[in-house]
Write a protein that holds these residues in place. Sequence first.
Motif, PDB file in Angstrom:
ATOM      1  N   PRO A   1       0.822  -1.213   0.000  1.00  0.00           N
ATOM      2  CA  PRO A   1       0.000   0.000   0.000  1.00  0.00           C
ATOM      3  C   PRO A   1       0.857   1.265   0.000  1.00  0.00           C
ATOM      4  O   PRO A   1       1.876   1.332   0.689  1.00  0.00           O
ATOM      5  N   ASP A   2       0.411   2.240  -0.762  1.00  0.00           N
ATOM      6  CA  ASP A   2       1.167   3.492  -0.891  1.00  0.00           C
ATOM      7  C   ASP A   2       0.491   4.568  -0.041  1.00  0.00           C
ATOM      8  O   ASP A   2       0.046   5.586  -0.548  1.00  0.00           O
TER       9      ASP A   2
ATOM     10  N   ASN B   1      -6.364  -3.973  12.762  1.00  0.00           N
ATOM     11  CA  ASN B   1      -4.907  -3.867  12.735  1.00  0.00           C
ATOM     12  C   ASN B   1      -4.373  -3.974  14.149  1.00  0.00           C
ATOM     13  O   ASN B   1      -4.948  -3.395  15.082  1.00  0.00           O
ATOM     14  N   VAL B   2      -3.243  -4.667  14.295  1.00  0.00           N
ATOM     15  CA  VAL B   2      -2.557  -4.687  15.589  1.00  0.00           C
ATOM     16  C   VAL B   2      -1.136  -4.182  15.376  1.00  0.00           C
ATOM     17  O   VAL B   2      -0.260  -4.900  14.882  1.00  0.00           O
ATOM     18  N   GLY B   3      -0.952  -2.933  15.701  1.00  0.00           N
ATOM     19  CA  GLY B   3       0.358  -2.296  15.588  1.00  0.00           C
ATOM     20  C   GLY B   3       0.415  -1.186  16.614  1.00  0.00           C
ATOM     21  O   GLY B   3      -0.440  -1.100  17.502  1.00  0.00           O
ATOM     22  N   THR B   4       1.409  -0.323  16.456  1.00  0.00           N
ATOM     23  CA  THR B   4       1.536   0.796  17.400  1.00  0.00           C
ATOM     24  C   THR B   4       1.121   2.114  16.762  1.00  0.00           C
ATOM     25  O   THR B   4       0.900   3.092  17.462  1.00  0.00           O
ATOM     26  N   GLY B   5       1.094   2.131  15.427  1.00  0.00           N
ATOM     27  CA  GLY B   5       0.866   3.383  14.715  1.00  0.00           C
ATOM     28  C   GLY B   5       2.153   4.186  14.536  1.00  0.00           C
ATOM     29  O   GLY B   5       2.139   5.236  13.905  1.00  0.00           O
ATOM     30  N   VAL B   6       3.249   3.672  15.090  1.00  0.00           N
ATOM     31  CA  VAL B   6       4.538   4.377  15.000  1.00  0.00           C
ATOM     32  C   VAL B   6       5.467   3.568  14.101  1.00  0.00           C
ATOM     33  O   VAL B   6       5.624   2.366  14.298  1.00  0.00           O
ATOM     34  N   GLY B   7       6.062   4.231  13.136  1.00  0.00           N
ATOM     35  CA  GLY B   7       6.983   3.550  12.234  1.00  0.00           C
ATOM     36  C   GLY B   7       8.420   3.664  12.711  1.00  0.00           C
ATOM     37  O   GLY B   7       8.821   4.698  13.251  1.00  0.00           O
ATOM     38  N   SER B   8       9.198   2.595  12.502  1.00  0.00           N
ATOM     39  CA  SER B   8      10.641   2.648  12.777  1.00  0.00           C
ATOM     40  C   SER B   8      11.363   2.129  11.546  1.00  0.00           C
ATOM     41  O   SER B   8      10.949   1.126  10.947  1.00  0.00           O
ATOM     42  N   SER B   9      12.437   2.804  11.184  1.00  0.00           N
ATOM     43  CA  SER B   9      13.206   2.363  10.018  1.00  0.00           C
ATOM     44  C   SER B   9      14.179   1.263  10.427  1.00  0.00           C
ATOM     45  O   SER B   9      14.451   1.061  11.625  1.00  0.00           O
TER      46      SER B   9
ATOM     47  N   GLY C   1       9.801  -7.269  -3.175  1.00  0.00           N
ATOM     48  CA  GLY C   1       8.494  -7.286  -2.504  1.00  0.00           C
ATOM     49  C   GLY C   1       8.419  -6.483  -1.224  1.00  0.00           C
ATOM     50  O   GLY C   1       7.406  -6.537  -0.527  1.00  0.00           O
ATOM     51  N   ASP C   2       9.467  -5.744  -0.862  1.00  0.00           N
ATOM     52  CA  ASP C   2       9.433  -4.937   0.363  1.00  0.00           C
ATOM     53  C   ASP C   2       8.775  -3.587   0.101  1.00  0.00           C
ATOM     54  O   ASP C   2       9.311  -2.772  -0.633  1.00  0.00           O
ATOM     55  N   PRO C   3       7.628  -3.295   0.727  1.00  0.00           N
ATOM     56  CA  PRO C   3       7.097  -1.932   0.609  1.00  0.00           C
ATOM     57  C   PRO C   3       7.993  -0.976   1.393  1.00  0.00           C
ATOM     58  O   PRO C   3       8.523  -1.349   2.441  1.00  0.00           O
ATOM     59  N   PRO C   4       8.175   0.269   0.917  1.00  0.00           N
ATOM     60  CA  PRO C   4       9.027   1.214   1.641  1.00  0.00           C
ATOM     61  C   PRO C   4       8.538   1.457   3.061  1.00  0.00           C
ATOM     62  O   PRO C   4       9.331   1.593   3.982  1.00  0.00           O
ATOM     63  N   ARG C   5       7.214   1.502   3.212  1.00  0.00           N
ATOM     64  CA  ARG C   5       6.649   1.840   4.517  1.00  0.00           C
ATOM     65  C   ARG C   5       5.386   1.029   4.740  1.00  0.00           C
ATOM     66  O   ARG C   5       4.542   0.923   3.852  1.00  0.00           O
ATOM     67  N   LEU C   6       5.262   0.421   5.926  1.00  0.00           N
ATOM     68  CA  LEU C   6       4.039  -0.289   6.267  1.00  0.00           C
ATOM     69  C   LEU C   6       3.752  -0.050   7.744  1.00  0.00           C
ATOM     70  O   LEU C   6       4.395  -0.617   8.623  1.00  0.00           O
ATOM     71  N   CYS C   7       2.810   0.860   7.992  1.00  0.00           N
ATOM     72  CA  CYS C   7       2.455   1.205   9.377  1.00  0.00           C
ATOM     73  C   CYS C   7       0.950   1.160   9.527  1.00  0.00           C
ATOM     74  O   CYS C   7       0.210   1.482   8.602  1.00  0.00           O
ATOM     75  N   ALA C   8       0.535   0.801  10.723  1.00  0.00           N
ATOM     76  CA  ALA C   8      -0.894   0.601  10.988  1.00  0.00           C
ATOM     77  C   ALA C   8      -1.583   1.902  11.365  1.00  0.00           C
ATOM     78  O   ALA C   8      -1.037   2.703  12.116  1.00  0.00           O
TER      79      ALA C   8
END
Length: 319
Positions: free
Chosen positions: A126-127, A249-257, A283-290
């Motif tokens: 997803p973009d 979704n089960v995440g934190t909403g915070v992205g880490s590189s 197949g790696d999306p640049p960013r995937l955050c919830a």
Amino acid sequence: MSILVTGGAGYIGSHVVRLLLERGDQVIVADDISSGVVGRIGQAELVQLDLSSTDAVASLNAAFEKYSVDAVIHLAARKQVGESVLRPEFYFEQNIGGMVNLLTAMQQSKVSKIVFSSSAATYGMPDVVAVSEDLICQPINPYGQTKLIGEWMVANASRAWGLKHASLRYFNVAGAGWPDLADTAVMNLVPIVFKALAENRQPAVFGDDYPTPDGSCVRDYVHVLDLAEAHLAALDYLEREDRQSSVFNVGTGVGSSVFEVLAEIRRVSGIDFETSIEPRRAGDPPRLCADVSRIKKELGWEAKRGLAEIIETAWAARS
Ligand code: WQD
């Protein structure tokens, strides 16, 4: 309550099992012990079983009856993306075939509640900055496809015979809730880096030229104990009559590189390692955050632990 946890001897499942036992539930683990570890399940009962085998329905029905099971938490699945591309039939046989048997037995035994372990892999590439559950799912590998089909299967069973269901889309799970429940598989970034350090190798960074702030891929790392707590919240949610949604979704909403994760590992380990920059991984999306607004609003769940605690607990539990 009496809860049957498939895959309960695995890394995530064993955290769910321990929390259920701590709150006084009866727990039955159905696991083929192919990657699970019996020592992780504590006082839970073990039913050793490959869900996709021909005798699975009979074995599950026997367990449902013997232990008067009220609900199922279904985590048992094959989960290696690369392997799923090479062996799609195996993934469909295991993940979908296993689920056909599980739902068949649940219908026959009138066990009408399930929490299903789904994945952010259902989204594909997803973009968007934060992925909401309403986004159209376009999984790009057989593993992600089996998880999306699993969501459809529980939704269909709901329409057909009244199954109450919640599907949890996990983002990047790491950390350890207890030192003996560490992730012993070396399949994801954190354990892969730990292994490289143990072998005096430089950890690899797959791509530093992504359109992200530091050029490496950004993911939403969620602590396994937070994730396990989300399963209990989902189970409680199934008791409610005012349910709005079934996918969370089960995440934190915070992205880490990747570089941020590596910096945290340097801090926690005290090892000042270099990295080796490798080409991008397919197949790696640049960013995937919830986007985590739905699970917070409807289940009252939110992650309590951040990247520091993820790395600290994973490092303390490393083998
Ligand atoms: C994380 C980031 C890599 C290893 C996978 C599945 C997904 C879900 C979670 C189950 C990426 C980078 C990795 C390394 C690196 N699984 N990396 N060097 O791919 O985000 O998600 O696990 O539901 O479906 O695809 O996780 O841990 O493999 O990678 O730079 O040695 O770390 O490129 O950006 P991923 P991961």
